[in-house]
Motif scaffolding. Structure first.
Motif, PDB file in Angstrom:
ATOM      1  N   ARG A 130       0.883  -1.116  -0.036  1.00 42.67           N
ATOM      2  CA  ARG A 130      -0.124  -0.061   0.188  1.00 42.67           C
ATOM      3  C   ARG A 130       0.915   1.291  -0.165  1.00 42.67           C
ATOM      4  NH1 ARG A 130      -4.760   2.105  -1.190  1.00 42.67           N
ATOM      5  NH2 ARG A 130      -5.686   3.155   0.214  1.00 42.67           N
ATOM      6  N   LEU A 131       0.605   2.357  -0.706  1.00 44.36           N
ATOM      7  CA  LEU A 131       1.913   3.071  -1.476  1.00 44.36           C
ATOM      8  C   LEU A 131       0.854   4.682  -2.388  1.00 44.36           C
ATOM      9  CD1 LEU A 131       4.858   4.640  -1.578  1.00 44.36           C
ATOM     10  CD2 LEU A 131       4.801   3.802  -3.350  1.00 44.36           C
ATOM     11  N   ASN A 132       0.869   5.595  -1.256  1.00 39.72           N
ATOM     12  CA  ASN A 132       0.337   6.601  -1.849  1.00 39.72           C
ATOM     13  C   ASN A 132      -0.996   6.238  -1.684  1.00 39.72           C
ATOM     14  OD1 ASN A 132       2.161   8.070  -0.575  1.00 39.72           O
ATOM     15  ND2 ASN A 132       3.431   7.762  -2.801  1.00 39.72           N
ATOM     16  N   ASP A 133      -1.964   5.652  -1.164  1.00 39.42           N
ATOM     17  CA  ASP A 133      -3.710   5.243  -1.242  1.00 39.42           C
ATOM     18  C   ASP A 133      -3.614   4.361  -2.447  1.00 39.42           C
ATOM     19  OD1 ASP A 133      -4.606   6.617   0.891  1.00 39.42           O
ATOM     20  OD2 ASP A 133      -4.361   8.801  -0.151  1.00 39.42           O
ATOM     21  N   LYS A 134      -2.813   3.741  -3.075  1.00 41.84           N
ATOM     22  CA  LYS A 134      -2.343   2.696  -4.128  1.00 41.84           C
ATOM     23  C   LYS A 134      -2.491   1.589  -3.528  1.00 41.84           C
ATOM     24  CE  LYS A 134      -1.266   2.438  -9.007  1.00 41.84           C
ATOM     25  NZ  LYS A 134      -0.504   3.101  -9.620  1.00 41.84           N
ATOM     26  N   THR A 135      -2.623   0.574  -3.818  1.00 39.58           N
ATOM     27  CA  THR A 135      -2.094  -1.227  -3.744  1.00 39.58           C
ATOM     28  C   THR A 135      -1.683  -1.771  -4.944  1.00 39.58           C
ATOM     29  OG1 THR A 135      -3.770  -1.283  -2.161  1.00 39.58           O
ATOM     30  CG2 THR A 135      -3.252  -3.565  -3.062  1.00 39.58           C
ATOM     31  N   LEU A 136      -0.514  -2.135  -4.917  1.00 34.81           N
ATOM     32  CA  LEU A 136       0.400  -2.668  -5.312  1.00 34.81           C
ATOM     33  C   LEU A 136       0.648  -4.490  -5.202  1.00 34.81           C
ATOM     34  CD1 LEU A 136       3.412   0.362  -6.030  1.00 34.81           C
ATOM     35  CD2 LEU A 136       1.018   0.247  -6.903  1.00 34.81           C
ATOM     36  N   SER A 137       0.177  -5.048  -6.534  1.00 37.16           N
ATOM     37  CA  SER A 137       1.345  -6.189  -5.968  1.00 37.16           C
ATOM     38  C   SER A 137       2.805  -6.725  -6.239  1.00 37.16           C
ATOM     39  CB  SER A 137       0.432  -7.229  -7.490  1.00 37.16           C
ATOM     40  OG  SER A 137      -0.969  -7.387  -7.400  1.00 37.16           O
ATOM     41  N   ILE A 138       2.902  -7.558  -5.308  1.00 35.28           N
ATOM     42  CA  ILE A 138       4.148  -7.713  -5.323  1.00 35.28           C
ATOM     43  C   ILE A 138       4.155  -9.674  -5.089  1.00 35.28           C
ATOM     44  CG2 ILE A 138       5.674  -8.570  -3.404  1.00 35.28           C
ATOM     45  CD1 ILE A 138       5.160  -5.183  -4.261  1.00 35.28           C
ATOM     46  N   SER A 139       5.258  -9.671  -6.293  1.00 33.53           N
ATOM     47  CA  SER A 139       5.390 -11.216  -6.719  1.00 33.53           C
ATOM     48  C   SER A 139       6.851 -11.320  -6.127  1.00 33.53           C
ATOM     49  CB  SER A 139       5.043 -10.988  -8.098  1.00 33.53           C
ATOM     50  OG  SER A 139       5.967 -10.701  -8.471  1.00 33.53           O
ATOM     51  N   LYS A 140       7.334 -12.839  -6.467  1.00 33.45           N
ATOM     52  CA  LYS A 140       8.648 -13.012  -6.311  1.00 33.45           C
ATOM     53  C   LYS A 140       9.602 -12.113  -7.321  1.00 33.45           C
ATOM     54  CE  LYS A 140       8.700 -16.917  -9.978  1.00 33.45           C
ATOM     55  NZ  LYS A 140       9.837 -16.094 -10.558  1.00 33.45           N
ATOM     56  N   ASP A 141       9.062 -11.725  -8.085  1.00 32.03           N
ATOM     57  CA  ASP A 141       9.863 -11.028  -8.662  1.00 32.03           C
ATOM     58  C   ASP A 141      10.462  -9.394  -7.900  1.00 32.03           C
ATOM     59  OD1 ASP A 141       9.634 -12.275 -11.293  1.00 32.03           O
ATOM     60  OD2 ASP A 141       8.603 -11.093 -11.787  1.00 32.03           O
ATOM     61  N   GLN A 142       9.601  -9.381  -6.699  1.00 36.27           N
ATOM     62  CA  GLN A 142      10.143  -8.415  -6.200  1.00 36.27           C
ATOM     63  C   GLN A 142      10.755  -9.137  -4.951  1.00 36.27           C
ATOM     64  OE1 GLN A 142       7.378  -7.997  -7.422  1.00 36.27           O
ATOM     65  NE2 GLN A 142       7.921  -6.593  -9.176  1.00 36.27           N
ATOM     66  N   LEU A 143      11.039 -10.205  -4.394  1.00 33.69           N
ATOM     67  CA  LEU A 143      11.063 -10.742  -2.987  1.00 33.69           C
ATOM     68  C   LEU A 143      12.922 -11.121  -3.742  1.00 33.69           C
ATOM     69  CD1 LEU A 143      10.676 -12.114  -0.418  1.00 33.69           C
ATOM     70  CD2 LEU A 143       9.660 -14.205  -1.510  1.00 33.69           C
ATOM     71  N   LEU A 144      13.431 -10.720  -2.316  1.00 37.27           N
ATOM     72  CA  LEU A 144      15.319 -11.099  -3.023  1.00 37.27           C
ATOM     73  C   LEU A 144      15.537 -12.314  -0.765  1.00 37.27           C
ATOM     74  CD1 LEU A 144      16.863  -7.490  -2.403  1.00 37.27           C
ATOM     75  CD2 LEU A 144      16.652  -9.101  -4.691  1.00 37.27           C
ATOM     76  N   LEU A 145      15.415 -13.493  -2.217  1.00 34.22           N
ATOM     77  CA  LEU A 145      16.377 -13.927  -0.269  1.00 34.22           C
ATOM     78  C   LEU A 145      16.904 -14.544   0.609  1.00 34.22           C
ATOM     79  CD1 LEU A 145      13.928 -17.070  -1.239  1.00 34.22           C
ATOM     80  CD2 LEU A 145      12.286 -15.305   0.594  1.00 34.22           C
ATOM     81  N   GLN A 146      17.745 -14.356   1.479  1.00 33.04           N
ATOM     82  CA  GLN A 146      18.827 -14.701   2.090  1.00 33.04           C
ATOM     83  C   GLN A 146      18.907 -15.882   2.153  1.00 33.04           C
ATOM     84  OE1 GLN A 146      19.572 -16.589   5.414  1.00 33.04           O
ATOM     85  NE2 GLN A 146      21.101 -16.158   5.020  1.00 33.04           N
ATOM     86  N   SER A 147      20.222 -15.694   1.562  1.00 29.58           N
ATOM     87  CA  SER A 147      20.294 -17.543   1.517  1.00 29.58           C
ATOM     88  C   SER A 147      21.793 -18.151   2.323  1.00 29.58           C
ATOM     89  CB  SER A 147      21.453 -17.704  -0.038  1.00 29.58           C
ATOM     90  OG  SER A 147      21.845 -16.696  -0.362  1.00 29.58           O
TER      91      SER A 147
END
Length: 147
Positions: A130-147
């Motif tokens: 949720r950013l500035n009254d807008k909801t954005l979808s987040i997927s694995k493309d934005q996820l950085l997993l600690q290895s």
């Protein structure tokens, strides 16, 4: 040996923005939910993170996931364009390529991330920002997993 490696990794220093303050350097074991972590080019990811902004104008970062899935190929991750636009400041040129530098406005980032509960599916991730009254979808493309 593993215990020593874990202790060394947990004490690795990272630049973190917390509570709207200027950046400070802390050990990775002290990173908290809500912190904004600066990961330098080629640096290790200290914990699971959401990619907000990159130094690449296109908003792409490449990560290696060999410790998670055994694959050594670099995998692209993408910052959301809406977040990149908020955080970029000026264009610089390095090695013949243009890069957008994150600005000090990163400390003013005020999004609210809603995540699914932890699960065993490392290739699936569905959340929203949720950013500035807008909801954005987040997927694995934005996820950085600690290895």
């Amino acid at each position: 040996k593993r215990h020593r490696q874990d202790a060394q990794f947990n004490n690795t220093k990272h630049k973190v923005y917390r509570d709207g303050a200027t950046a400070r350097t802390i050990a990775s074991k002290d990173i908290c939910v809500g912190d904004i972590v600066l990961v330098p080019n080629g640096g290790e990811i200290p914990c699971d993170l959401l990619l907000l902004v990159t130094s690449c104008r296109e908003g792409v970062a490449y990560i290696q996931t060999a410790n998670i899935d055994g694959e050594i190929d670099l995998k692209p991750r993408s910052a959301l364009p809406e977040v990149m636009e908020l955080m970029q400041d000026e264009t610089t040129t390095q090695d013949g390529q243009d890069y957008q530098e994150p600005s000090d406005r990163i400390v003013q980032f005020a999004g609210e991330l809603t995540c699914e509960a932890p699960n065993k599916h490392i290739y699936d991730f569905a959340s929203s920002l949720r950013l500035n009254d807008k909801t954005l979808s987040i997927s694995k493309d934005q996820l950085l997993l600690q290895s």
